[in-house]
Design an enzyme around this catalytic site. Sequence first.
Site, mmCIF file in Angstrom:
data_model
loop_
_atom_site.group_PDB
_atom_site.id
_atom_site.type_symbol
_atom_site.label_atom_id
_atom_site.label_comp_id
_atom_site.label_asym_id
_atom_site.label_seq_id
_atom_site.Cartn_x
_atom_site.Cartn_y
_atom_site.Cartn_z
ATOM 1 N N LYS A 224 -46.722 -2.372 -43.727
ATOM 2 C CA LYS A 224 -46.376 -1.707 -42.470
ATOM 3 C C LYS A 224 -45.856 -0.299 -42.750
ATOM 4 O O LYS A 224 -44.821 -0.131 -43.403
ATOM 5 C CB LYS A 224 -45.315 -2.516 -41.713
ATOM 6 C CG LYS A 224 -44.761 -1.831 -40.459
ATOM 7 C CD LYS A 224 -43.577 -2.599 -39.883
ATOM 8 C CE LYS A 224 -42.828 -1.795 -38.831
ATOM 9 N NZ LYS A 224 -41.611 -2.495 -38.354
ATOM 10 N N LYS A 236 -34.712 2.742 -28.880
ATOM 11 C CA LYS A 236 -33.596 2.122 -29.569
ATOM 12 C C LYS A 236 -32.298 2.850 -29.229
ATOM 13 O O LYS A 236 -32.302 4.060 -28.981
ATOM 14 C CB LYS A 236 -33.798 2.199 -31.089
ATOM 15 C CG LYS A 236 -34.944 1.379 -31.649
ATOM 16 C CD LYS A 236 -35.058 1.596 -33.148
ATOM 17 C CE LYS A 236 -36.211 0.826 -33.761
ATOM 18 N NZ LYS A 236 -35.943 -0.612 -33.823
ATOM 19 N N ASP A 306 -41.012 -1.548 -28.858
ATOM 20 C CA ASP A 306 -40.271 -1.581 -30.116
ATOM 21 C C ASP A 306 -40.739 -2.720 -31.019
ATOM 22 O O ASP A 306 -40.231 -2.878 -32.120
ATOM 23 C CB ASP A 306 -38.769 -1.704 -29.844
ATOM 24 C CG ASP A 306 -37.926 -1.349 -31.053
ATOM 25 O OD1 ASP A 306 -38.443 -0.648 -31.946
ATOM 26 O OD2 ASP A 306 -36.755 -1.770 -31.118
ATOM 27 N N GLU A 308 -43.684 -2.761 -32.392
ATOM 28 C CA GLU A 308 -44.921 -2.030 -32.678
ATOM 29 C C GLU A 308 -45.491 -2.344 -34.053
ATOM 30 O O GLU A 308 -46.696 -2.221 -34.286
ATOM 31 C CB GLU A 308 -44.672 -0.523 -32.562
ATOM 32 C CG GLU A 308 -44.085 0.172 -33.775
ATOM 33 C CD GLU A 308 -42.710 -0.322 -34.205
ATOM 34 O OE1 GLU A 308 -42.407 -0.265 -35.402
ATOM 35 O OE2 GLU A 308 -41.929 -0.766 -33.337
ATOM 36 N N ARG A 310 -45.933 -5.148 -35.689
ATOM 37 C CA ARG A 310 -46.905 -6.242 -35.676
ATOM 38 C C ARG A 310 -48.232 -5.810 -35.057
ATOM 39 O O ARG A 310 -49.290 -6.328 -35.415
ATOM 40 C CB ARG A 310 -46.319 -7.445 -34.930
ATOM 41 C CG ARG A 310 -46.066 -7.214 -33.452
ATOM 42 C CD ARG A 310 -45.144 -8.246 -32.838
ATOM 43 N NE ARG A 310 -43.776 -8.096 -33.301
ATOM 44 C CZ ARG A 310 -42.771 -8.878 -32.895
ATOM 45 N NH1 ARG A 310 -42.994 -9.836 -32.008
ATOM 46 N NH2 ARG A 310 -41.558 -8.695 -33.362
#
Length: 456
Positions: A224, A236, A306, A308, A310
């Site tokens: 990732k 966030k 948030d 994102e 995955r």
Amino acid sequence: MNPPNGFASDRSKALPLYCVQRIGFDEWRKSQTPGIGQWIDAQTFDAASGSLLLLPGENGIAGAVLGIGDPLDPFAYAHAPFALPPGDWALANDLPADAQRALQLGWGLGSYRFARYKKPTRAPSRLAAEAPDAETLALLAASLRVRDLVNTPTQDMGPQELEDAARDIAKTHGAQFESIVGDELLKQNFPAIHAVGRASHREPRLIELSWGDASHPHVALVGKGVCFDTGGLDIKPADGMRNMKKDMGGAAHALALAELIMSQKLPIRLTLLIPAVENAIGPDAFRPGEVIATRSGVSVEIDNTDAEGRVILGDALVYAGERSPQLLIDFATLTGAARIALGPDLPALYSNDDAVADAWLGASAQVRDPVWRMPLWRPYWRYLTSSIADMANAGSSRMAGSVTAALYLERFVPAQQAWAHLDVYAWNDSDRPGKPAGGEAQGLRAAYAMLKSRFA
């Protein structure tokens, strides 16, 4: 070739260093001269793990005793480089070969300071070793590669810079390299990677490295590469965003492991895939409630921008699965839920293959690089249902967040494909011996040991 930081090649002027466990310390103490024995007793030193005692001589320091715990744990020795006075030190008592390798690795890890922007206040003491173990130095280099990549702020470690690092490694080891950038992702059917990264002025991309003999077992690594994560429109809070330069920690692990495999010439045919994006806020940011396409054809409703990581991993996992590798592994700083469950030091391991999971856990115990297996509990699929798409990327429940993230990834792995996912923190929140605050490699040495045992 110059020795790495924290090491010296000349033992002639090095002071003696004794590495002693608490168990067996009394016997070692009895073998010392009466004067040294009295000094040790006066200091009430008992070789507790993490302790250090300097030994006096006629002209100052005559040596030192390092208290260690598990002699095969590199971090048992990692306090030495900055606890000892500056200078060169050489092992003065017998340690088994595997413990000497742990000493060398721990010394290198303990010597590390990220110095790109700030000069360290002092240099580490050096371990004098005429011929440090080559594989141990490669393991050290891989661990420090992760730390350096994760510690580098986003202005110097965006998708392009991550690509540059991968390209340099590919060039060094004669690997093939390709990068699919910007709108070309749409043309080549990577719509989910594009959707997450399209709002940034730094174009999203899929980085690909290929290496090895076609006759060797094929292993695919996916990392990732969210180079900064604002959370997107589901932004966030400030404290949650503060360290989000580390959200490419999975990519750092995959890249460092690929470099380690190539440097040690494991008999593996390797594919490395890094979806690299910046999850930014802008006019073209993907939005909650949107339904995005994926490479597999599965439609995904965005419940939370948030979640994102995955989403981009899904496209990369499908692409990796199209090659039918013998083993597919992904690394990702994926969920805070894993940290709630296991804390910052213990990566969460998921796998659809018991043999793979057992091998990784066994290697973890062997090299003292902990991971903990978590369940792919498929009834929790109910937390990812969508009324308008095939699935959602998250849900309203906060239950089992690490499990549901792993289940999301599994949806993009072919049914018969052996796969493992490591949810890592990739970070030390505070300074500890051998673990300075900042980026950290976790599960990397265990992954290498597992691959070496399985395929070498």
